[in-house]
Design a protein around this motif. Sequence first.
Motif, mmCIF file in Angstrom:
data_model
loop_
_atom_site.group_PDB
_atom_site.id
_atom_site.type_symbol
_atom_site.label_atom_id
_atom_site.label_comp_id
_atom_site.label_asym_id
_atom_site.label_seq_id
_atom_site.Cartn_x
_atom_site.Cartn_y
_atom_site.Cartn_z
ATOM 1 N N UNK A 10 0.834 -1.204 0.000
ATOM 2 C CA UNK A 10 0.000 0.000 0.000
ATOM 3 C C UNK A 10 0.871 1.257 0.000
ATOM 4 N N UNK A 11 1.872 1.275 0.888
ATOM 5 C CA UNK A 11 2.730 2.461 0.978
ATOM 6 C C UNK A 11 3.517 2.683 -0.305
ATOM 7 N N UNK A 12 4.051 1.597 -0.862
ATOM 8 C CA UNK A 12 4.854 1.716 -2.081
ATOM 9 C C UNK A 12 4.002 2.272 -3.220
ATOM 10 N N UNK A 13 2.800 1.710 -3.358
ATOM 11 C CA UNK A 13 1.924 2.163 -4.446
ATOM 12 C C UNK A 13 1.549 3.629 -4.255
ATOM 13 N N UNK A 14 1.347 4.021 -2.999
ATOM 14 C CA UNK A 14 0.863 5.385 -2.738
ATOM 15 C C UNK A 14 1.898 6.449 -3.093
ATOM 16 N N UNK A 15 3.182 6.079 -3.088
ATOM 17 C CA UNK A 15 4.210 7.094 -3.346
ATOM 18 C C UNK A 15 4.926 6.874 -4.678
ATOM 19 N N UNK A 16 4.483 5.867 -5.442
ATOM 20 C CA UNK A 16 5.227 5.504 -6.660
ATOM 21 C C UNK A 16 5.297 6.670 -7.648
ATOM 22 N N UNK A 17 4.166 7.370 -7.842
ATOM 23 C CA UNK A 17 4.148 8.443 -8.851
ATOM 24 C C UNK A 17 5.071 9.591 -8.467
ATOM 25 N N UNK A 18 4.915 10.048 -7.231
ATOM 26 C CA UNK A 18 5.717 11.203 -6.821
ATOM 27 C C UNK A 18 7.210 10.835 -6.777
ATOM 28 N N UNK A 19 7.494 9.599 -6.378
ATOM 29 C CA UNK A 19 8.895 9.153 -6.342
ATOM 30 C C UNK A 19 9.498 9.230 -7.750
ATOM 31 N N UNK A 20 8.728 8.726 -8.711
ATOM 32 C CA UNK A 20 9.237 8.727 -10.089
ATOM 33 C C UNK A 20 9.440 10.172 -10.583
ATOM 34 N N UNK A 21 8.437 11.006 -10.327
ATOM 35 C CA UNK A 21 8.543 12.406 -10.787
ATOM 36 C C UNK A 21 9.768 13.110 -10.229
ATOM 37 N N UNK A 22 10.123 12.761 -8.993
ATOM 38 C CA UNK A 22 11.216 13.492 -8.329
ATOM 39 C C UNK A 22 12.563 12.781 -8.440
ATOM 40 N N UNK A 23 12.593 11.715 -9.203
ATOM 41 C CA UNK A 23 13.880 11.046 -9.440
ATOM 42 C C UNK A 23 14.327 10.110 -8.327
ATOM 43 N N UNK A 24 13.396 9.672 -7.489
ATOM 44 C CA UNK A 24 13.721 8.694 -6.438
ATOM 45 C C UNK A 24 13.494 7.284 -6.998
ATOM 46 N N UNK A 25 14.291 6.338 -6.571
ATOM 47 C CA UNK A 25 14.088 4.951 -7.028
ATOM 48 C C UNK A 25 13.962 4.043 -5.806
ATOM 49 N N UNK A 26 13.217 2.978 -5.954
ATOM 50 C CA UNK A 26 13.042 2.043 -4.837
ATOM 51 C C UNK A 26 14.202 1.069 -4.777
#
Length: 423
Positions: free
Chosen positions: A284-300
């Motif tokens: 749930x947490x990963x899905x909730x932040x996936x878009x913003x992470x991608x937009x800001x250049x963060x990777x899991x």
Amino acid sequence: MSTASSKLAIDGGTPAVTQPLPPMFPGGMRIGAEEEASVVEVLRSKRLFRYYGPNPGESKVALFEQAFAKLMGVPYSAALSSGTASLMCGLAGLGVGPGDEVIVPAYTWIATASAVVAMGAVPIIAEVDESLTLDPLDVERKISPYTRAIAVVHMRGGPSRMAELQAIAQKHNLKILEDVAQAAGASYQGKRLGTIGDAGAFSLQFNKIITSGEGGVVITSDQKVYDRVLMYNDVVGGTRNNIPTEEILPGINFRMGELAGAVALVQLQRLDDLLTTMRQNKRTLTASMADVARQKGFTFRDIPDVEGDAAISLIFFAPTAAQADTVKKALNAEGVGTSVLYYPERSDYHIYRHWAPILNKRTWSERGGPWRTHGREVEYAPDMCPRSLDLLGRAVQIDVSPELSGSQIEEVAEALNKVLGSL
Ligand SMILES: Cc1ncc(COP(=O)(O)O)c(C=O)c1O
């Protein structure tokens, strides 16, 4: 979502998290009536030692070992006093000793390396990659004629790259000891971690997934390894287990007591439910932040088998260490306990760079330890694994407690979106 304003709490806004989040002691927080009853049963029986007492009855430690082996799907398990003891017993089981080298990851609790030194062998430190577990390419580079084993550590719940590491071990005729201290119950391609290598070492220390306060377990499918573990973890383990006299080796005591066994036995029954809940929360947490992470250049963090992840920890890499630090501070202000895995100036025994006793080859004898008599000169340097330091310095970490409620998960998700979105 709550109604917290989008102004960051660090800038004076309302924190996204309205109540303190639960502490990260997965099994520890579930200690309840069952553990209590199990411990009381042992106390009332006055049988605090596995092998005898004033009253007959079943040994909790023996029952725990049987249940642990069954859950993992292996024939042999030995319950011990700590995870470090389990690593030492595992190494003894695999025949590691003076003259040998064992490859350990740059990111692991120092105990993995200390156990190697305690066995008289020399730890060789290898890089981790985006999985934050051993980089197979660097492992292969670090192999020498003295290499005997690879200590594969499944850090923060995530499985290591077992397929590649097994291929390397096979090619070079090396043993694999899996350090599963932080990933009990997790798996890789459908196999529980600890059952893939030649032996698996677990910890039941209090902040592990399941706990007996202190404790450990070694598992293996190899009877010879198991016999050696039984001899090392118990001074009289050889005779106690009917090992032929001429094969008995000198051991020490790392046995688990019945009180710890009573707790461990109950905790084991909680393991799969804890994993299910943590995995759900992390998804749930990963899905909730996936878009913003991608937009800001963060990777899991790259988890080699996401399905098998124990999911105790959500880790993502910021583009720079400075940004990781900014995110950490802002999330903490929002009420989400967050860490960055490595700061050069903050001592932390999870990072090889801070393993001063190892890097400086300090030992209990003034005459020196395993390095003095080793077949080749082994040198360490603080910057010897730059890739690991770079990754860990950019790694933002959040605990994924199984006690998080639905609304708390929403608040954490909101905090993540707020903070990353503000960058
Ligand atoms: C990766 C790892 N290995 C080994 C250990 C040692 O376990 P223990 O503290 O039970 O000796 C720990 C935990 O402390 C750990 O996190």
